[in-house]
Enzyme design. Structure first.
Site, short mmCIF file in Angstrom:
data_model
loop_
_atom_site.label_atom_id
_atom_site.label_comp_id
_atom_site.label_asym_id
_atom_site.label_seq_id
_atom_site.Cartn_x
_atom_site.Cartn_y
_atom_site.Cartn_z
N HIS A 117 -42.07 -33.47 -10.86
CA HIS A 117 -40.62 -33.38 -10.71
C HIS A 117 -40.23 -32.35 -9.65
O HIS A 117 -39.31 -32.57 -8.86
CB HIS A 117 -40.00 -33.04 -12.06
CG HIS A 117 -38.52 -33.08 -12.08
ND1 HIS A 117 -37.82 -34.25 -12.27
CD2 HIS A 117 -37.59 -32.11 -11.93
CE1 HIS A 117 -36.53 -33.99 -12.24
NE2 HIS A 117 -36.35 -32.71 -12.03
N HIS A 149 -31.62 -38.36 -14.19
CA HIS A 149 -31.79 -37.66 -15.46
C HIS A 149 -32.25 -38.69 -16.49
O HIS A 149 -31.68 -38.82 -17.57
CB HIS A 149 -30.51 -36.96 -15.89
CG HIS A 149 -30.71 -35.50 -16.16
ND1 HIS A 149 -30.08 -34.82 -17.17
CD2 HIS A 149 -31.53 -34.59 -15.56
CE1 HIS A 149 -30.47 -33.55 -17.15
NE2 HIS A 149 -31.35 -33.40 -16.20
N GLN A 164 -31.57 -30.26 -22.36
CA GLN A 164 -30.60 -29.18 -22.34
C GLN A 164 -29.29 -29.61 -22.97
O GLN A 164 -29.00 -30.80 -23.09
CB GLN A 164 -30.33 -28.72 -20.90
CG GLN A 164 -31.55 -28.54 -20.05
CD GLN A 164 -31.95 -29.82 -19.35
OE1 GLN A 164 -31.66 -30.91 -19.79
NE2 GLN A 164 -32.65 -29.66 -18.24
#
Lengths: 220, 738
Positions: free
Chosen positions: B49, B95, B240
């Protein structure tokens, strides 16, 4: 006319609400910081849309505690003009300047779209519209479902305080199709639709512009 | 992880580092073992990533420069010049993994991250778009994921007050185990006011800004660099939690602070949080940083250096200011009720030195860590099945007997249906700049104080990329450009999210390489360089990878806002003109999939010269002010495109009657998705001029019918009342979730 646009943390239509009175209507305007009690001598206070204080606790519930709101309440009580748009309407009901509450939309989702409203032109905010005129305004909210007790509703109706009613489709379940109301004197207006978003031809129409023009016309 | 945790081979493996990578790490450290914090830092910095280790060699081949490019890849966002001293900063980012594990927060923080990437460069965000993909509509998980992702995007964007103005929503079985969430943001910045992520100036203070650091999101980047197996729910703590309210304050405070000349460099804390932001800023400037973790605002006590350095808590930034100017910057953030603390100082030794309670807990040479990151030339092999899926014999495809029924089935299928259930949840008007709302080919945003507008679009046909990754990807560029042109905009530049399977499989790398080559060619042909983007690998569950999905976002400019166009027919009596040529190509079409349950063939032929002449013709005609509507033909073909010209999401409808005389089989005539075609309408008096303009650019153009009535009639094949199809079209997505 001098406009004052309140900036709460999380307000996000403050710049839009500044743009229309100044750039479209050619009036003077200043921003009013939430921590500051000074209203800088404005004639008309705009409580803009957005998510004041993140809408935490309840929409508008924390905003009413801010220093600027104490001054706004005094300004309103002495007859000064105050308009609350969307989140600003929620702040007005939380502050007690307008009766009732705004609950979650019956769909339980945020709704952004154009809707039709019918105008009562007997208020200082709508005098430039025709009687019973049906106009198109955008809404964008999650909590726009107006509610009040029956006595209040009867009073709103008999006093002509219901400035805007949803026409055709009621998007959020509001009692009596209420989209916007004034206080008894008429100097305070709260509404869920966004007149500032449809005040220029390039944005698809000017149906909202006359809200600003109406109030400006009251200044001799 | 406690600072005293011993680094064992097992711990190394758990951090996703191979043996070779661990050896490489020790070498970069001058032949010593890392401690646990250092190991954690390496594992995220060298994760797929963050390091692009599998994709780098291919990404280098993409065109990234051009006369209007102000900032290419490598910064937080790409920037292009649109004239008048103004620039557009934009980027798209994936995402995917977090949104599958926890759709609401995963999607919300995706929006939050991309917004920070744009405003950290000094730009005020003006619009969000997104490309979201889900499994089959009847897959048990699809309604939950769709509802969660849409609500998450709405939650973040609406609260920030950035309008979400466009995008794409796609359903396909290949995303059953891996949905995709790609978020795009564009912002406007004056050319002289651009900020970059540089930690320059030895002795300058390093300031931590925004939310406090908590234990959330630790190893998010590592999670995003792995395939899904069972037990994904256990990974939920790696996702998150977003707070758009704090980010709104951060946005306003940053833009206010940037007005002073006190800030040297600034960067958001995204994946790998404090670690990647500090390393990248120092690396770009060739400096070091001495950081004191006791100064970092923390959400809870007892956090270890490992946790603080790897937390992916949201809504945080790192800034470097001129020495002596820190107080005025900190005061601005305090005014907005945000934490702001000096946590370090810029040094000249190229070392990241991190202390806690007076002890050095990490001492890493920055250049080796960043530059010695492994780069892989992964094996590449064309899949054995590739040629087979491209075989399609149209003779064996029976033409439908009743085209009205076929058409109704298609217009009500989720991929072709109206997406208003989705975008009505997004505030798409806040900011009072949205001139063309969602539902048309491209969103158009005016720029106040100028005569200009920016047009934005996101698109990709991943089924075509599966059938032929090279041409599918080239088509993605062409279609985005066509969308912009249909709105009246000149295409300028591209951002991309390259969503693929496991790069350690040679077949996936073949898809990836082909896709890069195809995009590259497309970008060169249309003069639209790629200025930003990201790569998301490991989008596979078990053995099933998603279709190769290079989602493309494109930005264009309209110099005279009065000359913008929408796709909707306007007035009765207007003439309908088809630019381009109808063909027999049905490979990879929605029609073939929905009606014949077949995913086969080659994507339609893309002739770059023909496509470019179409763009020139349409822009010239729009520039003359004679075009009343323009709509590109894509998914669902000519018939669906005509219906989309007739119907708007607010029940506004106007019919059309067209006749087609091409020598093409009927189903292809109606539903072929052949490119380089646009439907225009104009008033009758302008029709000749429009045809002349088209021909002057060598673009085939024919009058095919007229606007009016309450039906859509196409020759003697289709005759449907708009009222009869409106419900099918507008209610389809809602049905999935209810």
């Amino acid at each position: 006319m001098k406009f004052g646009i309140v900036v709460f943390p999380g307000s996000n239509c403050d710049r839009d609400s500044f743009h229309v009175p100044t750039k479209v209507c050619g009036q003077e305007a200043v921003y009013l910081w939430h921590k500051d009690a000074d209203l800088k001598g404005v004639d008309c206070v705009i409580l803009p849309g957005g998510f004041s204080y993140g809408d935490y606790l309840r929409c508008g519930a924390i905003a009413k505690q801010s220093p600027v709101m104490k001054s706004v309440i005094e300004h309103a009580k002495s007859g000064g003009y105050v308009i609350g748009i969307c989140n600003g309407f929620q702040v007005l009901t939380e502050s007690g300047l307008l009766p009732g509450v705004l609950m979650r939309n019956t769909s339980l989702t945020f709704i952004c779209k154009y809707i039709q409203v019918k105008v009562n032109n007997k208020t200082p905010w709508t005098n430039k519209y025709d009687a019973g005129e049906v106009i198109t305004l955008p809404i964008a909210h999650n909590e726009g479902n107006y509610f009040c007790d029956e006595v209040t509703l009867r009073r709103l109706e008999s006093n002509g305080q219901i400035a805007f009613k949803y026409h055709g489709e009621n998007p959020n379940g509001a009692l009596a199709d209420i989209a916007g109301i004034t206080n008894e004197k008429g100097n305070v207006l709260g509404l869920m639709p966004h007149p500032e978003r449809i005040s220029e031809l390039i944005l698809g129409g000017t149906d909202g512009l006359r809200v600003f023009e109406s109030i400006i016309s009251t200044k001799k | 992880m406690d600072q005293n945790t011993k680094v064992t081979p097992e711990i190394v493996k758990k951090h996703g580092l191979s043996e070779q990578e661990y050896e490489r790490l020790k070498k970069a450290l001058g032949d010593r073992e890392p401690n646990i914090t250092e190991l954690g830092i390496f594992s995220v910095m060298w994760s797929e990533h963050c390091s692009y280790k599998s994709s780098k060699v291919h990404l280098k081949k993409l065109p990234t420069t051009g006369p209007h490019v102000v900032q290419g890849p490598g910064e937080n966002a790409g920037i292009v010049d649109i004239g008048d001293g103004l620039c557009v900063a934009f980027k798209m980012e994936s995402h995917n993994h977090p949104s599958f594990i926890e759709p609401f927060q995963g999607a919300a923080t995706g929006v939050g991250g991309i917004l920070r990437d744009v405003f950290t460069m000094g730009a005020r965000p003006i619009a969000n778009l997104n490309s979201i993909r889900f499994g089959s509509p009847d897959n048990a998980k699809t309604p939950y994921l769709l509802k969660g992702v849409v609500a998450g995007i709405a939650h973040y964007g609406n609260c920030m007050g950035i309008p979400t103005v466009g995008g794409e929503v796609v359903f396909d079985e290949c995303y059953n185990g891996n949905n995709l969430v790609n978020a795009f943001t564009a912002g406007i910045v004056k050319k002289g006011d651009i900020f970059k992520g540089f930690a320059s100036g030895v002795g300058n203070p390093v300031i931590y800004i925004g939310s406090k650091t908590g234990r959330d999101g630790i190893h998010g980047a590592t999670m995003a660099s792995d395939v899904f197996g069972g037990g994904n729910e256990e990974r939920r703590p790696t996702v998150q939690v977003g707070d758009p309210f704090t980010e709104k304050l951060l946005l306003e405070a940053c833009l206010e602070a940037m007005k002073s000349d006190a800030i040297v460099g600034i960067q958001d804390m995204g994946a790998a949080g404090l670690t990647s932001s500090s390393f990248e800023m120092a690396s770009r400037a060739g400096t070091g940083i001495d950081m004191d973790l006791d100064k970092v605002p923390l959400r809870e006590t007892g956090m270890t250096p490992y946790e603080i350095m790897l937390s992916e808590s949201q809504e945080r930034m790192l800034a470097v200011t001129h020495v002596g100017r820190e107080k005025e910057i900190i005061d601005i953030f305090k005014k907005w009720d945000l934490d702001a603390e000096v946590v370090g100082i810029v040094t000249d030794d190229g070392i990241m030195r991190v202390r806690q309670k007076g002890k050095v807990v990490c001492e890493l040479p920055i250049a080796p860590l960043v530059h010695a990151a492994p780069v892989y030339e992964r094996p590449i092999k064309k899949p054995g099945w590739q040629d087979k899926v491209q075989k399609l014999d149209l003779k064996k495809i029976a033409e439908p007997k009743n085209y009205n029924d076929t058409f109704k089935k298609l217009i009500g299928s989720p991929n072709l249906a109206c997406k208003s259930w989705v975008y009505r949840q997004y505030d798409h008007m806040v900011g009072t700049d949205t001139v063309v709302l969602p539902g048309s080919d491209a969103a158009v945003m005016r720029i106040k104080g100028t005569n200009k507008a920016v047009a934005l679009t996101v698109d990709c046909n991943s089924r075509w990329c599966y059938l032929d990754p090279y041409w599918g990807s080239a088509h993605a560029i062409a279609e985005n450009a066509r969308n912009l042109v249909a709105s009246g905009a000149r295409p300028l530049a591209v951002t991309d999210c390259l969503n693929f399977g496991n790069p350690e499989r040679a077949e996936i790398m073949w898809q990836f390489e082909q896709s890069c080559l195809g995009m590259s060619e497309g970008c060169k042909q249309f003069g639209t360089p790629i200025v930003s983007g990201n790569v998301s690998f490991y989008n596979e569950t078990g053995k099933d990878a998603i279709y190769p999905t290079p989602a493309v976002g494109m930005v264009g400019v309209i110099d005279d806002i009065s000359k913008h166009t929408t796709q909707f027919f306007k007035d009765t009596g207007d003439v309908v003109i088809l630019l381009g040529v109808n063909t027999n190509e049905l490979g990879g079409s929605e029609y073939l999939k929905q009606i014949h349950n077949k995913i086969a063939g080659n994507p339609p032929h893309l002739d770059f010269e023909r496509e470019k002449s179409l763009h020139k013709a349409v822009l010239a005609a729009i520039g003359r002010g004679i075009v009343k509507s323009a709509h590109d033909i894509s998914d669902g073909g000519l018939a669906v495109a005509l219906a989309e010209c007739c119907m708007q999401d607010n029940c506004k409808m106007i019919g059309a009657e067209v006749k087609l005389e091409d020598d093409v089989r009927s189903d292809a005539l109606l539903f072929s998705e052949a490119p380089s075609r646009i439907i225009l309408s104009c008033s009758g008096k302008d029709a000749d001029l429009l045809l002349t303009i088209a021909k002057s650019f060598g673009c085939p153009a024919n009058i095919i019918g007229s606007v009016g009535g309450d039906k859509l009639k196409i020759g003697d094949l289709i005759d449907v009342g708009l009222k009869d199809i409106y419900g099918l079209w507008s209610e389809s997505i809602k049905k999935i979730v209810s």
